[in-house]
Design a protein around this motif. Structure first.
Motif, short mmCIF file in Angstrom:
data_model
loop_
_atom_site.label_atom_id
_atom_site.label_comp_id
_atom_site.label_asym_id
_atom_site.label_seq_id
_atom_site.Cartn_x
_atom_site.Cartn_y
_atom_site.Cartn_z
N UNK A 129 9.86 -15.95 -39.20
CA UNK A 129 10.98 -17.04 -38.89
C UNK A 129 11.97 -16.61 -37.96
N UNK A 130 12.05 -15.41 -37.30
CA UNK A 130 12.94 -14.71 -36.82
C UNK A 130 12.75 -15.01 -35.24
N UNK A 131 14.01 -14.58 -34.36
CA UNK A 131 14.01 -14.95 -33.06
C UNK A 131 13.09 -13.81 -32.21
N UNK A 132 11.97 -14.14 -32.04
CA UNK A 132 11.00 -13.08 -31.33
C UNK A 132 11.50 -12.60 -29.80
N UNK A 133 12.45 -13.39 -29.60
CA UNK A 133 13.03 -13.18 -27.81
C UNK A 133 14.33 -12.38 -28.07
N UNK A 134 14.95 -12.10 -29.29
CA UNK A 134 16.21 -11.51 -29.24
C UNK A 134 16.08 -10.38 -28.55
N UNK A 135 17.34 -10.00 -28.13
CA UNK A 135 17.26 -8.27 -27.74
C UNK A 135 17.42 -7.42 -28.77
N UNK A 136 16.50 -6.30 -28.60
CA UNK A 136 16.53 -5.41 -29.88
C UNK A 136 17.73 -4.69 -29.99
N UNK A 184 7.65 -2.73 -26.28
CA UNK A 184 7.75 -4.34 -25.99
C UNK A 184 7.87 -5.06 -27.22
N UNK A 185 7.38 -4.78 -28.40
CA UNK A 185 7.42 -5.55 -29.75
C UNK A 185 8.07 -4.74 -30.60
N UNK A 186 9.57 -4.26 -30.29
CA UNK A 186 10.40 -3.55 -30.97
C UNK A 186 10.73 -3.83 -32.37
N UNK A 187 10.79 -5.34 -32.49
CA UNK A 187 11.39 -5.67 -33.84
C UNK A 187 10.01 -5.64 -34.68
N UNK A 188 8.82 -5.76 -34.29
CA UNK A 188 7.49 -5.75 -35.11
C UNK A 188 7.49 -4.23 -35.51
N UNK A 189 7.56 -3.41 -34.37
CA UNK A 189 7.28 -2.20 -34.91
C UNK A 189 8.45 -1.39 -35.61
N UNK A 190 9.60 -1.95 -35.68
CA UNK A 190 10.56 -1.43 -36.75
C UNK A 190 10.30 -1.96 -37.97
N UNK A 191 9.48 -3.21 -38.06
CA UNK A 191 9.50 -3.81 -39.33
C UNK A 191 8.15 -3.18 -40.12
N UNK A 192 7.25 -2.93 -39.29
CA UNK A 192 6.07 -1.96 -39.46
C UNK A 192 6.28 -0.97 -40.30
N UNK A 193 7.34 0.01 -39.59
CA UNK A 193 7.79 1.24 -40.22
C UNK A 193 8.39 1.13 -41.23
N UNK A 194 9.13 0.15 -41.32
CA UNK A 194 10.14 0.00 -42.61
C UNK A 194 9.09 -0.38 -43.65
N UNK A 195 8.12 -1.24 -43.59
CA UNK A 195 7.55 -1.59 -44.97
C UNK A 195 6.38 -0.57 -45.19
#
Ligand code: PPS
Length: 394
Positions: free
Chosen positions: A101-108, A211-222
């Protein structure tokens, strides 16, 4: 998207109350209809694997993917293909972040990524990891005090990784996929785009993570939290339980599935009701059931392999039972003759067996309309009526 009406009845149908949240989170509206002790969990997947899967399925759906010859070409210069305002481009950038539910186009930025992570941690009791699916199921079962059998599952919705080598054009993978995608074959030549090229170099994989920096961040964290949970649980105990789970899965595969449980292409599945929906140019695999199963075993097996869209229909029919429609249908079958009531065969009886195949468990279409627990399925559901409009659920 979240619809409170849908979920308010889902909650009655799905006890104990838990949610594997797939739609974007609109937490307040969810909480309004869910009990206070609802267990919320979700699952993350490595963004590189997720991008491969997404490109394969949604190549023709996401404008950003459409013009790229392969995933590699897209990744080399995503900005050339990507426009944030276009519908369906969420498949092409930070899909995990979007699903939360987060803004996937936001600047990382690290600050924003941490805010997102905190929000997810506040919302969810547990985040699992797709790459460690079996370990995830063990953690889940313990969190919910479920028996092992509750989490034994076969892998569903898998993509065919390679085209099959046999068959002419009409029988070939490309031919069938093209037909499924509604593209014509003329003069023996396939007028369709080839199945997407998903190969990536290590450098391109790295670019995908950026390119998918938010996803990569979440993946590493979780992923980190996940392994901490496993350490708390105990690695030896985990290994033991994962082995048990796998043994149980093998047992069930032997009982339920043909050919040792090898997933097969949809057209090889005789019972149409358990064929996975096909979308795009890749094939989604399903399972062929063993023949000659007794009713109880068959119900259990169908329950384990039911594809997602049919599963959604089962939930629909539980949430929105149509007592009037069912009653009316039953009344139509009862014809008054000279003051006595005779039960008439339904119009389909004897004509159409399920999946056009009498051999499959010997069930009639009438029986096939019932779910595993014998509740009547609603024929006016999405699967039956809007076949051509379906996409995988996201
Ligand atoms: N048990 C298990 N373990 C690991 N991976 C699994 C499992 N079950 C399903 N899958 C993989 O999940 C992918 C399909 O995910 P979904 O059903 O959520 O579909 S979708 O993402 O919404 O399109 C799909 O990934 P791809 O095959 O890479 O596309 C499935 O193979």
């Amino acid at each position: 998207m979240f619809h409170s009406q849908l979920w308010s009845t889902t909650h009655d149908a799905l006890k104990p109350c838990l949610q594997e949240v797939f739609p974007s989170v609109e937490q307040k509206r969810v909480e309004k209809v869910m009990p206070a002790d609802t267990f919320y969990f979700s699952i993350v997947r490595d963004p590189v694997a997720l991008a491969e899967s997404s490109f394969a399925y949604y190549k023709e759906v996401a404008p950003a993917f459409r013009k790229a010859k392969g995933l590699g070409e897209f990744v080399d210069d995503p900005k050339r293909f990507y426009e944030s305002r276009l519908r369906n481009n969420h498949y092409a950038r930070n899909l995990l972040w979007f699903d939360f539910g987060l803004d996937h186009n936001a600047n990382f930025s690290l600050a924003l990524a941490q805010l997102g992570e905190d929000m997810i941690r506040r919302t969810f009791n547990m985040i699992l990891v797709s790459e460690y699916f079996d370990q995830s199921m063990i953690l889940l079962r313990h969190a919910l005090c479920w028996p092992l059998d509750a989490v034994v599952a076969f892998s569903l919705n898998a993509r065919q990784q390679k085209p099959s080598s046999t068959g002419g054009v009409g029988e070939s993978w490309v031919g069938k996929a093209a037909a499924a995608a509604g593209v014509g074959i003329r003069g023996g030549h396939v007028q369709a785009k080839l199945p997407p090229n998903l190969s990536l170099t290590e450098e391109q994989r790295e670019k995908l993570r950026q390119w998918n920096a938010f996803d990569w961040y979440l993946y590493k964290a979780f992923n980190k939290t996940f392994w901490k949970e496993i350490d708390k649980f105990g690695r030896t105990q985990m290994e033991k339980e994962v082995n048990l789970l796998r043994m149980r899965r093998e047992d069930l595969a032997r009982v339920c599935l043909r050919d040792g449980g090898k997933p097969v292409e949809a057209h090889q599945i005789r019972d149409k009701n358990i064929r996975p929906f096909q979308s795009g140019l890749v094939k989604i695999l399903g399972y062929e059931l063993q023949s000659g199963l007794d009713n109880v075993t068959r119900k259990l097996c169908v329950r384990m392999i039911r594809p997602e869209i049919q599963y959604k229909d089962v939930l629909d029919s539980k949430q929105f039972p149509q007592p009037h429609a069912i009653q009316a249908q039953q009344q139509r079958l009862i014809v008054a003759v000279g003051g006595t009531f005779l039960k008439q065969d339904p119009p389909w009886k004897g004509k159409k067996e399920m999946g056009g195949d009498v051999g499959v468990g010997g069930r009639t279409l009438e029986e096939g309309m019932k779910d595993w627990d014998s509740s009547l399925l609603n024929r006016n559901n999405q699967t039956m009526v809007r076949e051509h409009e379906k996409l995988r659920l996201r």
